[in-house]
Design a protein around this motif. Structure first.
Motif, PDB file in Angstrom:
ATOM      1  N   ILE A 195       0.830  -1.205   0.000  1.00  0.00           N
ATOM      2  CA  ILE A 195       0.000   0.000   0.000  1.00  0.00           C
ATOM      3  C   ILE A 195       0.868   1.259   0.000  1.00  0.00           C
ATOM      4  N   ARG A 196       1.987   1.197   0.703  1.00  0.00           N
ATOM      5  CA  ARG A 196       2.909   2.339   0.760  1.00  0.00           C
ATOM      6  C   ARG A 196       3.857   2.372  -0.438  1.00  0.00           C
ATOM      7  N   LYS A 197       3.612   1.484  -1.412  1.00  0.00           N
ATOM      8  CA  LYS A 197       4.360   1.427  -2.665  1.00  0.00           C
ATOM      9  C   LYS A 197       5.824   1.035  -2.468  1.00  0.00           C
ATOM     10  N   LYS A 198       6.089   0.261  -1.441  1.00  0.00           N
ATOM     11  CA  LYS A 198       7.422  -0.307  -1.247  1.00  0.00           C
ATOM     12  C   LYS A 198       7.367  -1.755  -1.728  1.00  0.00           C
ATOM     13  N   PHE A 199       7.374  -1.904  -3.037  1.00  0.00           N
ATOM     14  CA  PHE A 199       7.039  -3.197  -3.628  1.00  0.00           C
ATOM     15  C   PHE A 199       8.130  -4.247  -3.422  1.00  0.00           C
ATOM     16  N   VAL A 200       9.383  -3.834  -3.448  1.00  0.00           N
ATOM     17  CA  VAL A 200      10.466  -4.806  -3.258  1.00  0.00           C
ATOM     18  C   VAL A 200      10.413  -5.388  -1.840  1.00  0.00           C
ATOM     19  N   GLN A 201      10.303  -4.484  -0.846  1.00  0.00           N
ATOM     20  CA  GLN A 201      10.200  -4.951   0.542  1.00  0.00           C
ATOM     21  C   GLN A 201       8.950  -5.799   0.751  1.00  0.00           C
ATOM     22  N   ALA A 202       7.851  -5.400   0.089  1.00  0.00           N
ATOM     23  CA  ALA A 202       6.606  -6.159   0.218  1.00  0.00           C
ATOM     24  C   ALA A 202       6.763  -7.568  -0.339  1.00  0.00           C
ATOM     25  N   ALA A 203       7.434  -7.686  -1.484  1.00  0.00           N
ATOM     26  CA  ALA A 203       7.625  -8.996  -2.100  1.00  0.00           C
ATOM     27  C   ALA A 203       8.492  -9.896  -1.214  1.00  0.00           C
ATOM     28  N   ILE A 204       9.564  -9.319  -0.656  1.00  0.00           N
ATOM     29  CA  ILE A 204      10.446 -10.107   0.214  1.00  0.00           C
ATOM     30  C   ILE A 204       9.692 -10.566   1.465  1.00  0.00           C
ATOM     31  N   THR A 205       8.930  -9.650   2.056  1.00  0.00           N
ATOM     32  CA  THR A 205       8.163  -9.985   3.259  1.00  0.00           C
ATOM     33  C   THR A 205       7.139 -11.074   2.973  1.00  0.00           C
ATOM     34  N   PHE A 206       6.480 -10.970   1.826  1.00  0.00           N
ATOM     35  CA  PHE A 206       5.475 -11.976   1.466  1.00  0.00           C
ATOM     36  C   PHE A 206       6.121 -13.346   1.273  1.00  0.00           C
ATOM     37  N   VAL A 207       7.271 -13.388   0.622  1.00  0.00           N
ATOM     38  CA  VAL A 207       7.964 -14.663   0.396  1.00  0.00           C
ATOM     39  C   VAL A 207       8.363 -15.291   1.729  1.00  0.00           C
ATOM     40  N   VAL A 208       8.890 -14.469   2.645  1.00  0.00           N
ATOM     41  CA  VAL A 208       9.265 -14.990   3.961  1.00  0.00           C
ATOM     42  C   VAL A 208       8.029 -15.520   4.689  1.00  0.00           C
ATOM     43  N   GLY A 209       6.911 -14.784   4.593  1.00  0.00           N
ATOM     44  CA  GLY A 209       5.669 -15.236   5.201  1.00  0.00           C
ATOM     45  C   GLY A 209       5.200 -16.558   4.626  1.00  0.00           C
ATOM     46  N   ALA A 210       5.324 -16.713   3.311  1.00  0.00           N
ATOM     47  CA  ALA A 210       4.930 -17.964   2.665  1.00  0.00           C
ATOM     48  C   ALA A 210       5.807 -19.124   3.138  1.00  0.00           C
ATOM     49  N   LEU A 211       7.097 -18.865   3.302  1.00  0.00           N
ATOM     50  CA  LEU A 211       8.006 -19.915   3.776  1.00  0.00           C
ATOM     51  C   LEU A 211       7.673 -20.327   5.206  1.00  0.00           C
ATOM     52  N   VAL A 212       7.361 -19.341   6.059  1.00  0.00           N
ATOM     53  CA  VAL A 212       6.992 -19.657   7.436  1.00  0.00           C
ATOM     54  C   VAL A 212       5.707 -20.472   7.473  1.00  0.00           C
ATOM     55  N   PHE A 213       4.738 -20.099   6.606  1.00  0.00           N
ATOM     56  CA  PHE A 213       3.488 -20.865   6.552  1.00  0.00           C
ATOM     57  C   PHE A 213       3.743 -22.296   6.069  1.00  0.00           C
ATOM     58  N   ALA A 214       4.639 -22.440   5.093  1.00  0.00           N
ATOM     59  CA  ALA A 214       4.966 -23.786   4.608  1.00  0.00           C
ATOM     60  C   ALA A 214       5.600 -24.614   5.714  1.00  0.00           C
ATOM     61  N   TRP A 215       6.427 -23.967   6.532  1.00  0.00           N
ATOM     62  CA  TRP A 215       7.028 -24.658   7.678  1.00  0.00           C
ATOM     63  C   TRP A 215       5.940 -25.123   8.640  1.00  0.00           C
ATOM     64  N   TYR A 216       4.975 -24.243   8.907  1.00  0.00           N
ATOM     65  CA  TYR A 216       3.878 -24.602   9.813  1.00  0.00           C
ATOM     66  C   TYR A 216       3.044 -25.748   9.239  1.00  0.00           C
ATOM     67  N   ALA A 217       2.684 -25.618   7.964  1.00  0.00           N
ATOM     68  CA  ALA A 217       1.799 -26.618   7.352  1.00  0.00           C
ATOM     69  C   ALA A 217       2.477 -27.970   7.184  1.00  0.00           C
ATOM     70  N   GLY A 218       3.798 -27.970   7.023  1.00  0.00           N
ATOM     71  CA  GLY A 218       4.497 -29.220   6.756  1.00  0.00           C
ATOM     72  C   GLY A 218       5.010 -29.941   7.981  1.00  0.00           C
ATOM     73  N   THR A 219       4.777 -29.394   9.167  1.00  0.00           N
ATOM     74  CA  THR A 219       5.268 -30.029  10.398  1.00  0.00           C
ATOM     75  C   THR A 219       4.177 -30.034  11.459  1.00  0.00           C
ATOM     76  N   ASN A 220       4.371 -30.868  12.452  1.00  0.00           N
ATOM     77  CA  ASN A 220       3.447 -30.924  13.578  1.00  0.00           C
ATOM     78  C   ASN A 220       4.046 -30.329  14.849  1.00  0.00           C
ATOM     79  N   GLU A 221       5.366 -30.182  14.867  1.00  0.00           N
ATOM     80  CA  GLU A 221       6.036 -29.571  16.011  1.00  0.00           C
ATOM     81  C   GLU A 221       7.377 -29.023  15.546  1.00  0.00           C
ATOM     82  N   VAL A 222       8.012 -28.241  16.396  1.00  0.00           N
ATOM     83  CA  VAL A 222       9.318 -27.677  16.056  1.00  0.00           C
ATOM     84  C   VAL A 222      10.363 -28.288  16.980  1.00  0.00           C
ATOM     85  N   PRO A 223      11.618 -28.359  16.537  1.00  0.00           N
ATOM     86  CA  PRO A 223      12.668 -28.925  17.389  1.00  0.00           C
ATOM     87  C   PRO A 223      12.857 -28.105  18.666  1.00  0.00           C
TER      88      PRO A 223
END
Length: 424
Positions: free
Chosen positions: A357-385
Motif C-alpha cells: 500500500i505504501r508502494k514499497k514493492f520490493v520490501q513487500a515482495a520479500i516480506t510476502f515470500v518470507v511469510g509464505a516460507l513460514v506458513f509452509a514450515w507450519y503446514a508441513g510439520t506438527n512440532e518444532v525442534p
C-alpha cells in the motif's frame, strides 16, 4: 543541533509537557494495534487448538520473565537519555544477582533487594567514572564491566557460599521468599473465563489474569517504575535537564546545567535498576544465586529499550514480548511455538500488504515470500525442534529490532564524548 536560546529552555516547567521528538504512535492507534494482534492470536489459538498460548499460567510466567528484562531496559533508558551508552547492563545485573543473594540468605530477602540494588549502582558508578570523567569509549567500558562482574562473582562465590547449607562454588544457599499476592475473586473469575475458550474475550481474560495471579511484590514495584520513570523524565525539571544532557550537552552546559552531575546520576540509577533486575532473578524467579543466571537478559533489555524507541511505554511492550517468547520454553514450548509459526506467517503477510500500500514493492515482495516460507514450515510439520524453542527469544529479538529500525530516534548525543567547557 541548534542550541536553545534562553535559560528557560532548560529550567522552565512549561517545556516539560512538550512531547519528545521523533515519530511516535498515538495511544489510540497503539491500543488498536495491540487489540488487533490479540484478536489475530485468538484466531490462531482457535485454529491450532494451542490453548496454552494465552492461558493465565502462560501469561503469569511471561510477566515474571519480562520483569528482569524490563528493569534492565529501564536502566539502559536512564543512561542513554543522559547520553551514556550502557552495554554493561549485563554485568550490573550479575552484580545484582550475587549481592542480592549474598545479603538475602544472611539478613532476609528485603535486605537482599537493597544490597543487590546497591551492587548494581556500584557497577553504574564505575561505568560513569570511566566514561564521563575519563572519556573512555562507552562500548569498551561496558564490555569491560561485563567481564569484570563475571570474574568478580566467580571469585567471590566460593568464598561467600561454600560451607553454608545448600551453598557451593556456583550457587548460594536458599533465600527466603519476598511473598506473592493474588487478587481474590478477580483472579478466579478471570481463570474461569479464560478456560471457556471464547474468541478474544478468553484471551483478554488470560492476559489480565496473569497480572493478578501469584504476583511478587517486587513485580509490583518493577511495574510501577515504568510510569514512574516516564513521569520523572518527561514531567519534572530534573528529567528535562537530564534529557538535555543526552540531546545537546554543550547547550545544556551553557544554560547552567551541571552535565557531569546529571550523567553520573543517570548512570548510577541505570546500574541500580539493572541490579534490581538481577535481584529479581536470584530472589524471586529462583530463591538462590546461580552462576550464569542472567543468560544475556541485560542485552535483551537493551534490545527492548531500542525497540521501545527510548520510551518507557514502548520498552514495557518490548519486555513483555521478549518475556512471552521466553516463557514458551517453560510451558508447552514445542506446541505453542509451532502454533505461533502460523501467527508469524499471518503477520508477515499483513506486513507485506501494508508495504505494498505504501508502494514499497520490493520490501513487500520479500516480506510476502518470507511469510509464505513460514506458513509452509507450519503446514508441513506438527512440532518444532527443541533447539528452535530455546532460540525463539533471541530470534524474536533480532527480528523485532530489524523491523523497527526505520522508526527509531535515539538521543542525539548518545555515546558521544563530552568534556566540560568544550563549547566555549
Amino acid at each position: 543541533m541548534t542550541a536553545p536560546t534562553t535559560a528557560t529552555d532548560v529550567n522552565q516547567p512549561s517545556l516539560e509537557h512538550a512531547p519528545p521528538t521523533g515519530r511516535r504512535m498515538s495511544w489510540p492507534v497503539l491500543l488498536l494495534v495491540i487489540a488487533g494482534a490479540l484478536a489475530l492470536t485468538s484466531i490462531v489459538r482457535l485454529v491450532t487448538g494451542a490453548d496454552g498460548i494465552t492461558n493465565v499460567s502462560q501469561m503469569s510466567t511471561a510477566l515474571q520473565l519480562a520483569v528482569p528484562i524490563g528493569l534492565a531496559g529501564l536502566g539502559g533508558l536512564w543512561a542513554e537519555r543522559a547520553g551514556v551508552v550502557n552495554i554493561g547492563l549485563e554485568g550490573m545485573m550479575i552484580l545484582g544477582t550475587w549481592f542480592g543473594a549474598w545479603a538475602g540468605f544472611q539478613w532476609g530477602p528485603w535486605t537482599g533487594v537493597l544490597v543487590g540494588l546497591i551492587g548494581g549502582c556500584l557497577g553504574g558508578l564505575l561505568h560513569a567514572i570511566v566514561t564521563v570523567t575519563f572519556n573512555v569509549n562507552h562500548i569498551v567500558s561496558g564490555v569491560a564491566i561485563n567481564i569484570l562482574a563475571l570474574g568478580a562473582t566467580r571469585y567471590l562465590a566460593p568464598l561467600a557460599f561454600e560451607g553454608h547449607q545448600g551453598g557451593s562454588a556456583k550457587q548460594s544457599p536458599a533465600v527466603e521468599s519476598l511473598g506473592h499476592f493474588t487478587v481474590p475473586g478477580l483472579s478466579d473469575w478471570l481463570s474461569e473465563l479464560n478456560a471457556k475458550g471464547w474468541f478474544f474475550v478468553s484471551d483478554i481474560a488470560g492476559l489480565l489474569g496473569g497480572l493478578v495471579t501469584n504476583v511478587s511484590w517486587l513485580t509490583l514495584i518493577a511495574v510501577a517504575l515504568v510510569p514512574g520513570t516516564w513521569w520523572i523524565l518527561w514531567r519534572t525539571p530534573f528529567g528535562l535537564r537530564l534529557r538535555s544532557c543526552g540531546e545537546n550537552p554543550v547547550a545544556a552546559e551553557s544554560l547552567g546545567v551541571n552535565v557531569y552531575k546529571y550523567k553520573y546520576l543517570a548512570v548510577i540509577i541505570s546500574g541500580g535498576l539493572a541490579g534490581l533486575g538481577g535481584v529479581f532473578l536470584s530472589i524471586v524467579a529462583n530463591p538462590f544465586y546461580l552462576e550464569g543466571q542472567t543468560s544475556g537478559r541485560g542485552y535483551i533489555g537493551l534490545a527492548a529499550m531500542i525497540f521501545g524507541n527510548w520510551m518507557p511505554g514502548g520498552l514495557a511492550i518490548g519486555a513483555g514480548l521478549f518475556g512471552y517468547t521466553d516463557s514458551l520454553n517453560l510451558r508447552g514450548g514445542s506446541t505453542n511455538v509451532h502454533a505461533l509459526l502460523l501467527l508469524g506467517a499471518l503477520l508477515l503477510v499483513i506486513g507485506a500488504i501494508w508495504l505494498a500500500i505504501r508502494k514499497k514493492f520490493v520490501q513487500a515482495a520479500i516480506t510476502f515470500v518470507v511469510g509464505a516460507l513460514v506458513f509452509a514450515w507450519y503446514a508441513g510439520t506438527n512440532e518444532v525442534p527443541s533447539q528452535v524453542v530455546a532460540a525463539t527469544p533471541y530470534v524474536v529479538t533480532l527480528v523485532v529490532l530489524a523491523l523497527s529500525a526505520q522508526r527509531l530516534r535515539m538521543p542525539k548525543a548518545d555515546g558521544m564524548p563530552y568534556r566540560k567547557g568544550q563549547g566555549k
